[in-house]
Scaffold this active site. Structure first.
Site, mmCIF file in Angstrom:
data_model
loop_
_atom_site.group_PDB
_atom_site.id
_atom_site.type_symbol
_atom_site.label_atom_id
_atom_site.label_comp_id
_atom_site.label_asym_id
_atom_site.label_seq_id
_atom_site.Cartn_x
_atom_site.Cartn_y
_atom_site.Cartn_z
ATOM 1 N N LYS A 158 0.926 -1.356 -0.127
ATOM 2 C CA LYS A 158 0.279 -0.053 -0.181
ATOM 3 C C LYS A 158 1.008 1.577 -0.306
ATOM 4 C CE LYS A 158 -4.560 2.179 2.382
ATOM 5 N NZ LYS A 158 -4.884 2.206 1.447
HETATM 6 N N1 PPE Z 1 -7.489 -2.050 -2.649
HETATM 7 C C1 PPE Z 1 -7.035 -0.796 -2.702
HETATM 8 C C2 PPE Z 1 -6.330 -0.456 -3.553
HETATM 9 C C3 PPE Z 1 -7.107 -0.151 -1.721
HETATM 10 O O1 PPE Z 1 -6.491 1.002 -1.540
HETATM 11 C C4 PPE Z 1 -8.039 -0.687 -0.191
HETATM 12 C C5 PPE Z 1 -8.191 0.083 0.654
HETATM 13 C C6 PPE Z 1 -8.221 -1.591 -0.631
HETATM 14 C C7 PPE Z 1 -7.649 -2.483 -2.367
HETATM 15 C C8 PPE Z 1 -8.713 -2.611 0.127
HETATM 16 O O2 PPE Z 1 -7.865 -3.090 1.645
HETATM 17 P P1 PPE Z 1 -8.488 -3.192 3.387
HETATM 18 O O3 PPE Z 1 -9.057 -1.682 3.157
HETATM 19 O O4 PPE Z 1 -7.247 -3.822 3.961
HETATM 20 O O5 PPE Z 1 -9.610 -3.903 2.830
HETATM 21 N N2 PPE Z 1 -8.044 1.964 0.499
HETATM 22 C C9 PPE Z 1 -8.182 2.352 1.957
HETATM 23 C C10 PPE Z 1 -7.677 4.342 1.141
HETATM 24 C C11 PPE Z 1 -8.895 4.322 0.679
HETATM 25 C C12 PPE Z 1 -8.443 5.986 0.476
HETATM 26 O O6 PPE Z 1 -9.585 6.578 -0.789
HETATM 27 O O7 PPE Z 1 -7.535 6.569 0.940
HETATM 28 C C13 PPE Z 1 -9.469 2.180 2.902
HETATM 29 O O8 PPE Z 1 -10.116 1.745 2.460
HETATM 30 O O9 PPE Z 1 -8.862 2.288 3.698
#
Ligand code: PPE
Length: 306
Positions: A158
């Site tokens: 990330k």
């Molecule tokens: N894919 C991406 C690209 C992504 O950024 C997130 C979370 C996920 C999948 C889901 O991951 P998880 O939160 O571990 O289930 N995106 C984060 C940031 C969003 C933002 O706009 O800033 C979030 O949901 O916290």
């Protein structure tokens, strides 16, 4: 009270929000080198606030840092403690926590003067990420931009720079009047949303793109896979999904920390199922809400009370 918590944890100290500043000529701002997390804390039914899957998020932060060869000079436990402290001091019950590690050096040139990262942790109130779509279902489009392949960037981490791709897809969807975008991977299979993973429901099974489809291995994705199998007895496959499979799915939904579980009701003008939030999607949305609010004792281990 503003939407931001009053304190930021910055390199070992809690400081007032206003004082947590960096210079405009900071290396990471120019080159997008940084890693971060997004974590939610919820007020549980017993009145206490709990951070959802805190240690999994801290572990992912450390893995992301590793992929970018950034050195975070704190242990897993120190970071977890710092996050707990920021939430506690904020006085918030429901909130979103954003730890970020970056090269805090006022020096240009891609080669960093140091790989030792600064770590900052902020907290704020964040409502429904996709607004009303949480209830009504999201209308989405496939973006013209593809998720970068894993031989270009470590897509399982990330990293701040990965979000310029997310940004392009997001503004494309918003400028066209849609709630969100879906990105394909470089092979043309479904990857994920700009900030969320995706599932389809087909013939009472869940299918979600595999790790090799340039996705971020979402912690919500993992929670939903486990909840679907254990609580609903539904099969879950991690397999490549084509656009055609998505169009002809019975249901589809997004998962993510910020997004939680949000149904998808339309893709590229094609209604998914009957064009309303699906039954399985709604059950999983409710189940996830119950778990984060501490209503299912079997999942207490996912909660860290502050
Ligand atoms: N894919 C991406 C690209 C992504 O950024 C997130 C979370 C996920 C999948 C889901 O991951 P998880 O939160 O571990 O289930 N995106 C984060 C940031 C969003 C933002 O706009 O800033 C979030 O949901 O916290």
């Amino acid at each position: 009270m503003s939407d931001w918590g009053r304190y930021i944890w910055f390199d070992g100290k809690l400081i007032p929000f206003e004082d947590a500043r960096i210079h405009v000529m900071t290396h990471s701002l120019h080159y997008g080198v940084g890693v971060f997390e997004g974590i939610r804390a919820y007020r549980t039914d017993n009145g206490r606030t709990a951070i959802f899957r805190l240690y999994e998020h801290v572990d992912r932060l450390l893995l992301s840092a590793n992929a970018y060869k950034l050195e975070i000079p704190y242990t897993r436990d120190e970071i977890a403690e710092a996050i707990i402290e920021v939430v506690r001091k904020s006085g918030f019950d429901d909130c979103y926590i954003r730890p970020i590690a970056f090269i805090n050096a006022t020096k240009l040139g891609v080669r960093p003067p140091t790989r030792r990262a600064s770590l900052a942790i902020g907290v704020f109130k964040w409502g429904k990420y996709l607004g009303e779509a949480y209830y009504k279902g999201a209308r989405v489009i496939t973006s013209h931009w593809r998720r970068p392949p894993s031989d270009s960037l470590p897509m399982n981490s990330k990293a701040t720079g990965h979000y310029i791709n997310s940004y392009l897809a997001t503004i494309e969807a918003h400028m066209k009047g849609f709630d969100e975008a879906i990105l394909l991977d470089s092979r043309g299979f479904i990857s994920e949303g700009p900030g969320q993973n995706l599932f389809i429901v087909k013939d009472t099974k869940l299918i979600t793109p595999p790790l090799h489809a340039s996705i971020l291995p979402g912690i919500t994705r993992d929670s939903i896979i486990k909840l679907a199998r254990r609580e609903l007895g539904i099969g879950v496959l991690e397999e490549d999904i084509t656009l055609g499979m998505l169009y002809s799915a019975d249901e589809a939904f997004f998962t993510g920390t910020a997004t939680e579980v949000t149904p998808i009701v339309e893709v590229d003008g094609v209604p998914i199922g009957d064009g309303k939030p699906g039954k399985v999607s709604k059950r999983l949305q409710k189940l996830y809400e119950d778990v984060v609010r501490g209503r299912l004792p079997e999942y207490e281990e996912w909660l860290t009370y502050v």
